[in-house]
Design an enzyme around this catalytic site. Structure first.
Site, short mmCIF file in Angstrom:
data_model
loop_
_atom_site.label_atom_id
_atom_site.label_comp_id
_atom_site.label_asym_id
_atom_site.label_seq_id
_atom_site.Cartn_x
_atom_site.Cartn_y
_atom_site.Cartn_z
N LYS A 24 13.49 -23.04 7.58
CA LYS A 24 12.30 -23.63 8.73
C LYS A 24 10.67 -24.17 8.02
O LYS A 24 10.61 -25.00 8.62
CB LYS A 24 12.37 -22.94 10.17
CG LYS A 24 11.56 -23.30 11.21
CD LYS A 24 11.29 -21.97 12.07
CE LYS A 24 10.10 -20.83 12.07
NZ LYS A 24 8.94 -21.45 12.68
N ASN A 25 10.30 -23.15 7.49
CA ASN A 25 8.69 -23.36 6.86
C ASN A 25 8.64 -24.45 6.27
O ASN A 25 7.18 -24.26 5.83
CB ASN A 25 7.71 -21.77 6.61
CG ASN A 25 7.91 -21.12 8.92
OD1 ASN A 25 8.64 -21.99 9.37
ND2 ASN A 25 8.01 -19.77 8.46
N CYS A 119 -0.28 -19.00 21.17
CA CYS A 119 0.99 -18.51 20.94
C CYS A 119 0.66 -16.83 21.64
O CYS A 119 -0.06 -16.10 21.79
CB CYS A 119 2.06 -18.56 20.64
SG CYS A 119 1.25 -17.81 18.82
N ARG A 124 -4.66 -18.35 17.54
CA ARG A 124 -4.27 -19.43 16.26
C ARG A 124 -4.89 -20.05 16.52
O ARG A 124 -4.80 -21.67 16.61
CB ARG A 124 -2.43 -19.56 17.04
CG ARG A 124 -1.75 -18.80 16.88
CD ARG A 124 -1.07 -18.12 16.10
NE ARG A 124 -0.14 -18.89 14.58
CZ ARG A 124 0.73 -18.85 14.84
NH1 ARG A 124 1.68 -18.12 15.46
NH2 ARG A 124 1.67 -20.04 14.00
N ASP A 308 6.69 -12.58 9.09
CA ASP A 308 7.13 -12.54 9.71
C ASP A 308 8.53 -11.52 9.61
O ASP A 308 9.57 -10.92 10.24
CB ASP A 308 7.69 -13.54 9.17
CG ASP A 308 6.98 -15.57 9.52
OD1 ASP A 308 6.75 -16.35 8.86
OD2 ASP A 308 5.52 -14.81 10.03
N ARG A 400 14.72 -20.32 18.09
CA ARG A 400 13.32 -21.14 17.28
C ARG A 400 14.15 -21.53 15.78
O ARG A 400 13.21 -22.41 14.72
CB ARG A 400 12.69 -21.33 17.36
CG ARG A 400 11.81 -20.90 19.01
CD ARG A 400 10.28 -21.05 19.09
NE ARG A 400 9.34 -21.84 18.49
CZ ARG A 400 8.34 -21.31 18.08
NH1 ARG A 400 7.75 -21.37 18.47
NH2 ARG A 400 7.81 -22.51 17.40
#
Ligand code: EPZ
Length: 423
Positions: A24-25, A119, A124, A308, A400
């Site tokens: 994803k990243n 978030c 952030r 993560d 997500r």
């Protein structure tokens, strides 16, 4: 109104192979980088995730034509941008949208992008992104929640980051590849996803030296060219699945593991007594959960222990006899899975950014709530082991970042289904 949840009847043996999708990243910044230059791009090994759908809508609002060719391939056609404004209603859904600023500056020397909200895991800010743009000559104005950037010309310069921010590094790289002259980024983030973005840009004709080091040297070029590229495998999904493999005594293997991408994570598990066999990109666990010993871990920028994987590691530590510790140094509020795991019988205490985990025999099923995508996946893992019915709410977080998680687990024999709950 109803939203989706996972209903898990845990406590049963599951086994088989979990395969890892594209990262994803890496996919997000690479999709965004197609804003830089006109042409037709083919991107492969793109994961099927909510974040990709969200970003696709944003990029289409800017003028890109995006077509899904097959399950994991996309065609992106850039015939020029029809808008230079990334609106709040799109950016608020996914803060990575802020990455469109660098490419828009590279393409049009102008951009107006909504400030991303914070978030659950932290405020952030984007101060490092803006510091980088200003170093390249961009005039920044913040007005009514939007960042406006404009310059007659992007001029290469030295950018020194106080902190190796992933997003700020990516944004400045994408602004610098067509700047006049050379840009040096000191204390650049070194996450493998940034290497993937750089490799994609180099394939487009960008001149970037020092890829993978904390010092990047980018020589601006007049023109770049569209290309075809395959996204790297998702190392965080791989790490999450490796935890599942350890929790189920090695009855699960993981396909799509690149050890170099998560060396600090795998070596920490080995320090806990885990033994792995990696053949090609398939990892097999050779130890049983009961053989693991407690450990101490601290999240750090790459190549340190990845933030993560903090929550998946915590789920594992809950099941290891003795007391483990995990310190979160990247985000100011990334322990929201702690009360949820404690609802499942875990024994975790926190003091500021330190969590102390005392091992238990097993989780007990309960109704819990996901707070971010990685925490959500960690609660699913706990539910698979706990006897009885666990409900994981707010699984839009999990969607997500994890492709078809329940379908992959069902294939291993897990009793997990997606249900609707009234809120
Ligand atoms: C990326 O977020 C990832 N997201 C995150 O993954 C990941 O947790 C994070 O990097 C750290 O590895 C994507 O790549 C889309 P940062 P990013 O800028 O770029 C502070 C997931 O689970 N900071 O490295 O936002 C910031 O507040 C997600 O997939 C500033 O102070 O991370 C944070 O405390 C979650 N000023 C720290 O740096 C800035 O200008 C790390 O942020 C920028 C960041």
């Amino acid at each position: 109104m109803s939203i989706e949840a996972f209903k898990i009847i845990g406590g049963k043996k599951i086994s088989g192979e979990l395969s890892v999708e594209g990262a994803k990243n890496a996919a997000l910044p690479i999709f965004v980088a197609t804003l830089i230059e006109k042409g037709t791009y083919i991107l492969k090994n793109v994961p099927n995730l909510r974040d990709i759908v969200t970003l696709t809508k944003l990029l289409e609002s800017l003028g890109l034509e995006i077509e899904k060719l097959s399950n994991h391939s996309y065609k992106i056609v850039n015939t020029g941008l029809k808008s230079l404004e990334a609106s709040y209603d799109l950016v608020k859904k996914m803060r990575a949208s802020f990455l469109v600023m660098g490419p828009m500056l590279a393409h049009e020397k102008k951009a107006r992008v909504s400030l991303p909200g914070g978030c659950a895991i932290g405020s952030r800010p984007v101060d490092l992104h803006l510091k980088g743009f200003e170093a390249l000559g961009v005039k920044i104005n913040i007005d009514h929640g939007y960042v406006e950037g404009e310059t007659a010309e992007l001029i290469g310069n030295k950018v020194v980051f106080d902190f190796p921010s992933v997003g700020a590094t990516e944004n400045v790289i994408m602004a610098a590849v067509k700047a006049t002259g050379i840009t040096i980024i000191e204390n650049a983030a070194r996450e493998p996803e940034i290497d993937d973005l750089c490799n994609f840009l180099v394939k487009m004709g960008a001149k970037i030296n020092g890829i993978g080091s904390g010092r990047l040297e980018i020589e601006g070029v007049k023109k770049l060219y569209p290309c075809e590229y395959s996204i790297m495998p998702d190392r965080i999904v791989a790490g999450t699945f490796i935890v599942a493999s350890l929790m189920f005594d090695g009855d699960i293997s993981v396909k799509g593991v690149v050890r170099d991408h998560i060396e600090s994570f795998i070596s920490k598990l080995e320090e806990m007594g885990a033994e792995f066999e990696i053949e090609g990109d398939v990892l097999r666990t050779k130890t049983k959960l009961s053989q693991l010993k407690p450990a101490k871990a601290t999240t750090m920028p790459h190549p340190g222990f990845p933030t993560d994987l903090q929550s998946p590691m915590m789920t594992l530590m809950c099941l290891v006899d003795g007391t483990s510790e995990i310190k979160e140094t990247i985000f100011e509020n990334r322990f929201m899975h702690v009360p949820e795991l404690n609802r499942m019988g875990a024994n975790i205490s926190t003091d500021a950014n330190m969590a102390r985990v005392t091992g238990i025999k097993n989780f007990s099923s309960a109704e819990v709530m996901a707070s971010d995508l990685r925490a959500g996946a960690s609660l699913v893992l706990a539910g698979l082991l706990a006897d009885g019915e666990t409900i994981v709410n707010r699984i839009y977080h999990v969607d997500r970042g994890y492709e078809n998680l329940e379908i992959k687990l069902q294939a291993l024999g897990a009793n997990i289904e997606r249900i609707k709950v009234e809120i």
